[in-house]
Design a protein around this motif. Structure first.
Motif, short mmCIF file in Angstrom:
data_model
loop_
_atom_site.label_atom_id
_atom_site.label_comp_id
_atom_site.label_asym_id
_atom_site.label_seq_id
_atom_site.Cartn_x
_atom_site.Cartn_y
_atom_site.Cartn_z
N CYS A 1 11.76 -2.08 3.90
CA CYS A 1 11.15 -3.24 4.56
C CYS A 1 9.81 -3.58 3.94
CB CYS A 1 10.98 -2.99 6.07
SG CYS A 1 9.79 -1.70 6.50
N LEU A 2 9.47 -4.86 4.10
CA LEU A 2 8.15 -5.36 3.72
C LEU A 2 7.38 -5.63 5.01
CD1 LEU A 2 6.15 -6.57 1.54
CD2 LEU A 2 7.16 -8.80 2.12
N VAL A 3 6.24 -4.98 5.16
CA VAL A 3 5.41 -5.24 6.34
C VAL A 3 4.82 -6.65 6.20
CG1 VAL A 3 3.35 -4.54 7.62
CG2 VAL A 3 4.91 -2.80 6.71
N PHE A 4 5.07 -7.45 7.24
CA PHE A 4 4.69 -8.86 7.18
C PHE A 4 3.52 -9.12 8.13
CE2 PHE A 4 4.89 -13.26 8.55
CZ PHE A 4 5.08 -13.94 7.37
N VAL A 5 2.40 -9.56 7.53
CA VAL A 5 1.19 -9.87 8.30
C VAL A 5 1.07 -11.39 8.35
CG1 VAL A 5 -1.33 -9.65 8.32
CG2 VAL A 5 0.09 -7.72 7.57
N ALA A 6 1.09 -11.97 9.54
CA ALA A 6 1.31 -13.41 9.68
C ALA A 6 0.24 -14.28 9.03
CB ALA A 6 1.43 -13.77 11.17
N GLY A 7 -1.03 -13.93 9.24
CA GLY A 7 -2.12 -14.80 8.81
C GLY A 7 -2.91 -15.25 10.02
N GLY A 8 -4.10 -15.85 9.75
CA GLY A 8 -5.01 -16.17 10.85
C GLY A 8 -5.03 -17.65 11.21
#
Ligand code: ZN
Length: 275
Positions: free
Chosen positions: A99-106
């Protein structure tokens, strides 16, 4: 099965002490069966060269961290960000990471709309699904602590992650990463972890220090802070998760200053006594 058999260590835990080859050597000589890699470090050494080292080491991969930051209101910038996530998915596939850890953004400071940012993040994930499926790497959407909602992640709770997963209807390729540091404060945690069930594809552990000095770089070792980590682990396991327990400690003022083997020794103890 001993807890150390489920142990994965995130490369960021030894970010300051080790290059990528050194990190993998530390894992191997301390019998750590699994690791998660940090994208900036991997790219420093080279993705292909790292993939070869990983294959030789026999160390399993629990994830690749991270891709995302897709919430810009500028369409060209958002398109560039989505392309970059596709590259990160390709890299994860090359490394053998599931898996790729997905960080949404601000939130865009001019737009001042967390609702719009959330809508764009959800839309972007939808657009990334075909590529994730084509390379066989899950997008592990990771709710992050609301204190970093402005800058890093408008995805703040497991409940919202569940709603996004409901909307995407792609549980085969979009999962949820549960990180104790990000979710421990949530009064709905138990209900939402139960609802997430089989969507949970990664479990990250570390502690929240009562006197924390920095929201990103002052995470604690399991047992040193205020989180009931065994309690959250029990929730995740009741939900059906049976995968790696990944230790992810960003720690400028403590663990990054210590000898790498000493850090791993403490982790091996705390995974049994405080996780
Ligand atoms: Zn995490």
């Amino acid at each position: 099965m001993a807890d150390t058999d489920k142990l994965s260590i995130h490369q960021v835990t030894l970010l300051q002490q080790c290059s990528t080859p050194q990190f993998l050597e530390v894992m191997a000589r301390n019998d750590v069966p699994c690791a998660s890699l940090w994208r900036d470090k991997v790219r420093e050494h080279g993705v292909e060269a790292t993939a070869a080292l990983v294959a030789d080491s026999g160390i399993a991969m629990s994830g690749y961290c991270y891709g995302g930051l897709v919430t810009s209101p500028d369409p060209r910038e958002a398109a560039r960000a989505r392309d970059d996530v596709r590259r990160a998915l390709d890299e994860a596939a090359a490394l053998g990471a599931p898996c790729l850890v997905f960080v949404a953004g601000g939130v865009d400071p001019a737009e001042k709309s967390v609702a719009n940012a959330r809508a764009r993040a959800l839309d972007a994930i939808g657009g990334l699904i075909p590529h994730a499926r084509s390379v066989g790497v899950k997008l592990a959407i990771e709710p992050l602590h609301p204190m970093i909602c402005a800058t890093r992640s408008v995805l703040s709770t497991v409940g919202l992650a569940n709603r996004w997963c409901d909307a995407l209807a792609a549980d085969d390729i979009v999962g949820i990463a549960i990180d104790t540091y990000a979710v421990w404060w949530d009064p709905d945690l138990e209900t939402e972890i139960a609802r997430a069930g089989g969507r949970i594809c990664a479990f990250h552990v570390n502690d929240w220090l009562a006197d924390t000095q920095d929201l990103r770089f002052d995470r604690g070792m399991m047992g040193d802070g205020v989180i009931d980590i065994p309690g959250i682990r029990a929730m995740v396991e009741r939900a059906g998760y049976d995968g790696w327990i990944e230790v992810e400690i960003f720690s400028q003022r403590n663990w990054w200053k210590r000898d790498a083997d000493e850090v791993v020794e403490v982790i091996r103890e705390r995974i049994e006594t405080a996780t």
